[in-house]
Design a protein around this motif. Sequence first.
Motif, short mmCIF file in Angstrom:
data_model
loop_
_atom_site.label_atom_id
_atom_site.label_comp_id
_atom_site.label_asym_id
_atom_site.label_seq_id
_atom_site.Cartn_x
_atom_site.Cartn_y
_atom_site.Cartn_z
N ASN A 79 0.82 -1.21 0.00
CA ASN A 79 0.00 0.00 0.00
C ASN A 79 0.85 1.26 0.00
OD1 ASN A 79 -3.08 -0.66 0.38
ND2 ASN A 79 -1.99 -2.14 1.65
N ALA A 80 1.99 1.22 0.69
CA ALA A 80 2.89 2.37 0.67
C ALA A 80 3.45 2.60 -0.73
CB ALA A 80 4.03 2.17 1.67
N TRP A 81 3.77 1.53 -1.44
CA TRP A 81 4.28 1.67 -2.81
C TRP A 81 3.22 2.27 -3.73
CZ3 TRP A 81 7.97 2.59 -5.82
CH2 TRP A 81 7.93 2.27 -7.19
N SER A 82 1.96 1.88 -3.55
CA SER A 82 0.88 2.45 -4.35
C SER A 82 0.74 3.95 -4.10
CB SER A 82 -0.44 1.74 -4.03
OG SER A 82 -1.51 2.29 -4.76
N THR A 83 0.79 4.35 -2.84
CA THR A 83 0.71 5.79 -2.51
C THR A 83 1.94 6.53 -3.01
OG1 THR A 83 -0.61 5.28 -0.55
CG2 THR A 83 0.46 7.43 -0.62
N LEU A 84 3.11 5.92 -2.89
CA LEU A 84 4.33 6.58 -3.33
C LEU A 84 4.35 6.78 -4.84
CD1 LEU A 84 7.11 7.65 -2.45
CD2 LEU A 84 8.03 5.35 -2.80
N GLN A 85 3.82 5.84 -5.59
CA GLN A 85 3.73 6.01 -7.04
C GLN A 85 2.89 7.24 -7.40
OE1 GLN A 85 2.35 1.92 -8.02
NE2 GLN A 85 3.93 1.97 -9.59
N ILE A 86 1.75 7.38 -6.76
CA ILE A 86 0.89 8.54 -7.02
C ILE A 86 1.62 9.83 -6.65
CG2 ILE A 86 -1.27 9.67 -6.39
CD1 ILE A 86 -2.44 6.88 -5.91
N ALA A 87 2.32 9.82 -5.51
CA ALA A 87 3.01 11.02 -5.04
C ALA A 87 4.13 11.42 -6.01
CB ALA A 87 3.57 10.79 -3.65
N LEU A 88 4.94 10.45 -6.43
CA LEU A 88 6.05 10.78 -7.32
C LEU A 88 5.58 11.23 -8.69
CD1 LEU A 88 8.58 7.93 -6.42
CD2 LEU A 88 8.59 10.31 -5.66
N LEU A 89 4.57 10.54 -9.25
CA LEU A 89 4.04 10.97 -10.54
C LEU A 89 3.40 12.36 -10.43
CD1 LEU A 89 2.46 7.64 -11.84
CD2 LEU A 89 4.48 8.80 -12.73
N GLY A 90 2.67 12.59 -9.35
CA GLY A 90 2.03 13.89 -9.19
C GLY A 90 3.03 15.02 -9.05
N VAL A 91 4.05 14.82 -8.22
CA VAL A 91 5.04 15.89 -8.05
C VAL A 91 5.88 16.05 -9.32
CG1 VAL A 91 6.96 14.54 -7.08
CG2 VAL A 91 6.62 16.88 -6.35
N VAL A 136 -14.91 11.54 -13.11
CA VAL A 136 -15.83 11.44 -14.23
C VAL A 136 -15.09 11.60 -15.55
CG1 VAL A 136 -17.84 12.50 -15.35
CG2 VAL A 136 -17.81 12.18 -12.87
N ALA A 137 -14.11 12.52 -15.57
CA ALA A 137 -13.40 12.80 -16.82
C ALA A 137 -12.35 11.75 -17.16
CB ALA A 137 -12.75 14.18 -16.73
N PHE A 138 -11.65 11.21 -16.14
CA PHE A 138 -10.51 10.33 -16.41
C PHE A 138 -10.70 8.90 -15.91
CE2 PHE A 138 -8.82 14.65 -16.22
CZ PHE A 138 -8.12 14.71 -17.41
N GLY A 139 -11.85 8.60 -15.34
CA GLY A 139 -12.10 7.23 -14.92
C GLY A 139 -11.65 6.97 -13.49
N PHE A 140 -11.64 5.67 -13.13
CA PHE A 140 -11.36 5.26 -11.76
C PHE A 140 -9.92 4.79 -11.55
CE2 PHE A 140 -15.91 4.64 -12.43
CZ PHE A 140 -16.44 5.31 -11.34
N GLY A 141 -9.05 5.05 -12.49
CA GLY A 141 -7.67 4.59 -12.37
C GLY A 141 -6.80 5.56 -11.59
N MET A 142 -5.52 5.57 -11.94
CA MET A 142 -4.55 6.39 -11.23
C MET A 142 -4.55 7.84 -11.70
SD MET A 142 -0.44 5.71 -10.83
CE MET A 142 -0.70 4.09 -10.12
N ALA A 143 -5.05 8.11 -12.90
CA ALA A 143 -4.95 9.44 -13.48
C ALA A 143 -5.56 10.54 -12.62
CB ALA A 143 -5.57 9.44 -14.89
N PRO A 144 -6.81 10.42 -12.13
CA PRO A 144 -7.34 11.52 -11.30
C PRO A 144 -6.55 11.75 -10.02
CG PRO A 144 -8.80 9.62 -11.25
CD PRO A 144 -7.81 9.35 -12.32
N LYS A 145 -6.01 10.69 -9.43
CA LYS A 145 -5.22 10.86 -8.20
C LYS A 145 -3.91 11.59 -8.49
CE LYS A 145 -7.05 6.45 -6.54
NZ LYS A 145 -7.70 6.12 -7.81
N VAL A 146 -3.28 11.27 -9.62
CA VAL A 146 -2.05 11.96 -10.00
C VAL A 146 -2.33 13.43 -10.29
CG1 VAL A 146 -0.24 12.08 -11.76
CG2 VAL A 146 -0.95 9.86 -10.86
#
Length: 277
Positions: A79-91, A136-146
Motif C-alpha cells: 500500500n505504501a508503494w501504491s501511494t508513493l507512485q501517485i506522489a512521485l508521478l504527481g510531483v 468522471v473525466a478520467f475514470g477510476f484509475g490512477m490518473a485523477p489521483k495523479v
Amino acid sequence: MATETPVRPRPDREEGPGRPAARVRRDLFGVGLWLPATVAVLICGFAWTAVAEDQPYLLPLLPEVGGVLVGDPLLFLSNAWSTLQIALLGVGFGAGTAFVLALVMSEAPVVRRAIMPLAVVLNVTPVVALAPALVVAFGFGMAPKVIVTAIITFFPVLINMTTGLRSVPSPVLHVFSTLHASRLEVLLRLRVPSSLPYALAALRVVFPLSIVGAVVAEFVAAGSSSGLGTMIRTSAATARLEYVYAAIACLAAMGVLMLALITVLERRLLFWHESQQ
C-alpha cells in the motif's frame, strides 16, 4: 601615566586550526543534539500511553500499532508503494509543468500576466471539490489521483521558480550585457543557476506535500482499492485504530525519507551557495 597590562586570551577561547572540527564533532556526538528530541519523544510516548489506557476507543496502545506493522509488513509495503507512485508521478507532473511555465514567464511578461491569475485561482480552489469531476473525466484509475497531487504541488514550485529566475543581481546582468550574451545564454548560464536555491527550497516543501496530496486523492477519488489513504479510510470505518495509526506512521516515515533525500541533494548541488557554508 599608568600603563595597562595587556589581557592574554584564555586557552579555552583560543582559535586554532583544529577548533572548528573539534566543535563540530562535539556538537555531533554530544548530548545537546539527541537529548532534547529523545526527551520529547519519551514525553509524547508516555502521554499517548496514558490516553490510550484511559480511552481505548480514542487511541490504540503503541505495542498494538507496532505489532500490526511487524505482523504483516507486506500489506503496508504494498500500500505504501501504491501511494508513493501517485506522489512521485504527481510531483513530477506538477513541478515539471511549473518549471516550464516559470521559464516561459521569465522571458515573456505577457505570459506571466496571463498565467499567474489562473494559477492563483487554481491554488485557492479546494482540490477536494475537483476530485469527483476528475474521476468522471478520467475514470477510476490512477490518473485523477495523479492530477490531484499535481495540482497541490504545482503552485509552490511556480512561485519559487518565478521569484528565483527574477532575482538576478543587476550588476551581474550588466556584465552579461557588456559581453553581448544572448537571452538564451543569460537564461541558461545566469538565471537558472541563480534560481536553483529557490527550486530546491520548493522541492523540500512539495515532496512531503505530495504524500499529503496522494492521501487526499485516495480519500476523495472513487475507485481506490489500494494505498495507505484507502487503508486509513476503510480501517477507520471498521474501528481498527491500530491499522489507522500504523498507516499514518508509514506515511510519516515516507515524508521524512523524501525530505532527507531532498536535503542531501540540496547539499550536493548547492555546496557553492552561502546557505550551505
